[in-house]
Scaffold this motif. Structure first.
Motif, short mmCIF file in Angstrom:
data_model
loop_
_atom_site.label_atom_id
_atom_site.label_comp_id
_atom_site.label_asym_id
_atom_site.label_seq_id
_atom_site.Cartn_x
_atom_site.Cartn_y
_atom_site.Cartn_z
N LYS A 401 0.83 -1.21 0.00
CA LYS A 401 0.00 0.00 0.00
C LYS A 401 0.86 1.25 0.00
CE LYS A 401 -3.71 2.37 2.51
NZ LYS A 401 -4.65 2.32 3.66
N ARG A 402 1.90 1.28 0.83
CA ARG A 402 2.78 2.45 0.89
C ARG A 402 3.51 2.65 -0.44
NH1 ARG A 402 4.60 4.85 5.30
NH2 ARG A 402 6.79 4.69 4.67
N ALA A 403 3.87 1.56 -1.10
CA ALA A 403 4.55 1.66 -2.39
C ALA A 403 3.59 2.20 -3.46
CB ALA A 403 5.11 0.30 -2.81
N TYR A 404 2.37 1.70 -3.46
CA TYR A 404 1.38 2.12 -4.46
C TYR A 404 1.04 3.61 -4.29
CZ TYR A 404 -2.76 1.81 -7.48
OH TYR A 404 -3.68 1.99 -8.49
N ASN A 405 1.00 4.06 -3.03
CA ASN A 405 0.69 5.47 -2.74
C ASN A 405 1.91 6.39 -2.90
OD1 ASN A 405 -1.94 4.79 -2.17
ND2 ASN A 405 -1.58 4.57 0.03
N GLY A 406 3.08 5.83 -3.18
CA GLY A 406 4.28 6.64 -3.39
C GLY A 406 4.96 7.10 -2.13
N ASP A 407 4.75 6.37 -1.01
CA ASP A 407 5.34 6.75 0.27
C ASP A 407 6.57 5.91 0.63
OD1 ASP A 407 3.29 8.63 0.71
OD2 ASP A 407 1.97 7.05 1.49
N ASP A 408 6.81 4.83 -0.08
CA ASP A 408 7.89 3.91 0.28
C ASP A 408 8.04 2.91 -0.87
OD1 ASP A 408 9.85 2.62 1.70
OD2 ASP A 408 8.53 1.75 3.22
N PHE A 409 8.94 1.94 -0.70
CA PHE A 409 9.01 0.82 -1.64
C PHE A 409 8.42 -0.41 -0.98
CE2 PHE A 409 13.13 1.24 0.50
CZ PHE A 409 13.29 -0.01 1.07
N PHE A 410 7.97 -1.35 -1.80
CA PHE A 410 7.48 -2.62 -1.28
C PHE A 410 8.63 -3.62 -1.27
CE2 PHE A 410 5.95 -6.93 -2.46
CZ PHE A 410 5.33 -7.24 -1.26
N TRP A 411 8.79 -4.32 -0.15
CA TRP A 411 9.85 -5.31 -0.02
C TRP A 411 9.23 -6.60 0.47
CZ3 TRP A 411 15.10 -3.90 2.74
CH2 TRP A 411 16.13 -4.62 2.14
N GLY A 412 9.27 -7.64 -0.35
CA GLY A 412 8.67 -8.91 0.00
C GLY A 412 9.69 -10.02 0.10
N LEU A 413 9.38 -11.02 0.92
CA LEU A 413 10.28 -12.16 1.07
C LEU A 413 10.28 -13.00 -0.19
CD1 LEU A 413 9.60 -13.21 4.78
CD2 LEU A 413 11.08 -11.40 3.86
N THR A 414 11.17 -13.97 -0.27
CA THR A 414 11.47 -14.71 -1.49
C THR A 414 10.22 -15.23 -2.20
OG1 THR A 414 13.46 -15.47 -0.35
CG2 THR A 414 12.91 -16.55 -2.41
#
Length: 527
Positions: A401-414
């Protein structure tokens, strides 16, 4: 060519000003604005010098084309007269080579001692920027691929055509050289095939015997050997680079670049183009980020070779400035001010040192450029309202959500096969295009691999057309989704065919297990 041009310019300026002043003195009774006229003359001379520089670079481009033609024709039969003519042209107009055989007499024993071995690349010439990246065997860790990925990270297509990155494997061990070549080819195939990256190594006869170096400045023999070889590495790389472009930038194999570094450098060069300087400094650490005119490289390399056994490279560079501008009869403040005019420092720094383990065995170097600042790790866009869902487990606060809104990047596990990111629009959208960037400047390896971009048409009739193969833009996926693109080198971008109509949702679908985490640093849905 620049040395000839510089001497000719001085002679021309002196002669012209003498004639002009004599003429003006004779007519002084009719005019008293001599300073204004002199200033006008000076400005015209500066413009003439700039045109001369442009002409010089155009000639280098032509010569580069001649070299490429010669290489391309190596497998064909050409007449002796044509080959002799081309050789004479190259010998007549290529930039002068330093007297390497004087300072490295062992080179005389083998005629190809200064000839590089080109392993990868398209022999690109005529670019604006040539980036030199020397690399050597490290006992602990290699940073080379990450460095190259950082340099390539956000270059536009036009910038990729106007740059060449020369990786110089400064070793003669064939096993190690081949390992580096294979690593670059495997990790950056597109950059190699397009000519952005070249990989070269020296002749096995290039290096002298370094076992009998003289210990100086309290350094151990091992350290003196290391820094002496380093001076020779830089010199070889500069010699190779001088005919490939307009400007040469010295880098290392354990750095990261700031986003937009290419554009920042070009703009700064334009600002100081008409001024006199020896090099521009885009990082204040050691020899990192130093930019030279390629036409100045023969003089600089000659100085390095002359004193390659005496001092480290950054000291020698400072000594060149001292020789050029410092007056022994004046104090150190005057000298420092004069040197500052010959080296222009750009802030904030565009390159940061990240390597912990030096190429000198046992040396730990926590060098950081304090003027580098913080990296921009994501890029924000205004996207249409949507509900977000993912099978990927987020890391800490780096949510989708933060990545989509331009507030952060999305970081997901493998990621595993079947994992997805689902963007369901609050109301169906006429989507014009999309852009997804995985990885960022610091963790560029955390990318989407074997992952497709898919859309869910809002109209069932459109889905049926895709299933029947009536729309050439795409092919059917699962759950009514339509595959319209995929990730390549960590980026997925494209337009959405208008024939698909309104879109109810978009999906990123992973098709194979990954060995790394995944990071989305940019999400842009163009509506």
């Amino acid at each position: 060519m620049r040395s000839w041009y510089g001497k000719g310019k001085l002679f021309f300026v002196a002669s012209f000003l003498c004639v002009f002043m004599l003429t003006s003195w004779r007519s002084s009774s009719k005019s008293d604005n001599l300073p204004v006229k002199l200033h006008s003359v000076y400005e015209r001379l500066l413009r003439a010098e700039q045109r001369g520089e442009i002409l010089s670079q155009e000639l280098l481009k032509v010569l580069g084309q001649l070299q490429n033609r010669s290489i391309a024709a190596s497998n064909q039969t050409i007449s002796n007269s044509s080959a002799i003519l081309e050789e004479r042209v190259l010998r007549r107009f290529l930039p002068s080579q330093p007297n390497a055989h004087i300072y490295l007499p062992h080179l005389k024993e083998h005629k190809d001692s200064l000839k590089p071995i080109v392993h990868l690349g398209q022999r690109r010439t005529g670019v604006s920027l040539v980036l030199g990246v020397p690399t050597v065997h490290r006992q602990k860790q290699s940073y080379l691929v990450n460095t190259l990925q950082s340099l390539l990270y956000d270059l536009s297509p036009a910038e990729r055509k106007d740059i060449v990155i020369v990786v110089f494997v400064a070793e003669t061990n064939a096993t190690f050289v081949n390992a580096v070549v294979q690593s670059v080819q495997t990790n950056l195939p597109d950059a190699v095939s397009s000519g952005v990256i070249e990989v070269i190594s020296p002749s096995p006869h290039y290096y002298p015997d370094l076992n009998n170096v003289k210990e100086t400045f309290g350094d151990t023999k091992e350290r003196v050997r290391w820094r002496t070889k380093q001076n020779l590495d830089y010199s070889f790389l500069m010699l190779y680079a001088q005919s490939k472009g307009t400007y040469y930038v010295q880098l290392e194999d354990d750095i990261v670049a700031k986003q937009g570094f290419f554009e920042s450098m070009k703009k700064y060069i334009e600002q100081v183009l008409s001024e006199e300087w020896l090099f521009l400094e885009f990082s204040q650490l050691g020899f990192i980020g130093k930019l030279f005119r390629t036409s100045d490289l023969p003089l600089i390399v000659e100085f390095f070779l002359m004193f390659h056994k005496d001092k480290p490279i950054d000291w020698l560079l400072d000594h060149i400035l001292w020789v050029k501008v410092c007056n022994p009869e004046k104090d150190s403040n005057h000298c420092n001010n004069e040197k500052a005019q010959m080296k222009r420092t750009y802030k904030p720094s565009l390159f940061q040192h990240v390597g912990l383990h030096s190429s000198l065995p046992g040396k730990i170097q926590n060098l950081k450029d304090k003027d580098f600042g913080n990296q921009v790790l994501y890029k924000s866009h205004k996207n249409p309202p949507a509900e977000l869902k993912s099978s990927l487990e987020k890391y800490q606060t780096h949510t989708l959500k933060r990545a989509y809104n331009g507030d952060d990047f999305f970081w997901g596990l493998t990621p595993k096969r079947g994992d997805y990111i689902l963007i369901t629009f609050t109301t169906p959208q006429t989507v014009k295009g999309y852009f997804f960037r995985s990885g960022n400047i610091e963790t560029n390896g955390d990318r989407f691999y074997n992952t497709t971009v898919e859309v869910l048409p809002n109209n069932n009739a459109v889905k049926e057309k895709v299933t029947r193969g009536e729309l050439a833009c795409c092919k059917p996926s699962t759950d009514g989704f339509v595959q319209i693109g995929s990730f390549k080198n960590g980026v997925a971008e494209g337009e959405v065919d208008r024939a698909l109509g309104e879109i109810a949702a978009m999906r990123l679908l992973v098709h194979s297990d990954s060995d790394v985490w995944v990071l989305l640093s940019e999400i842009f849905i163009k509506v």
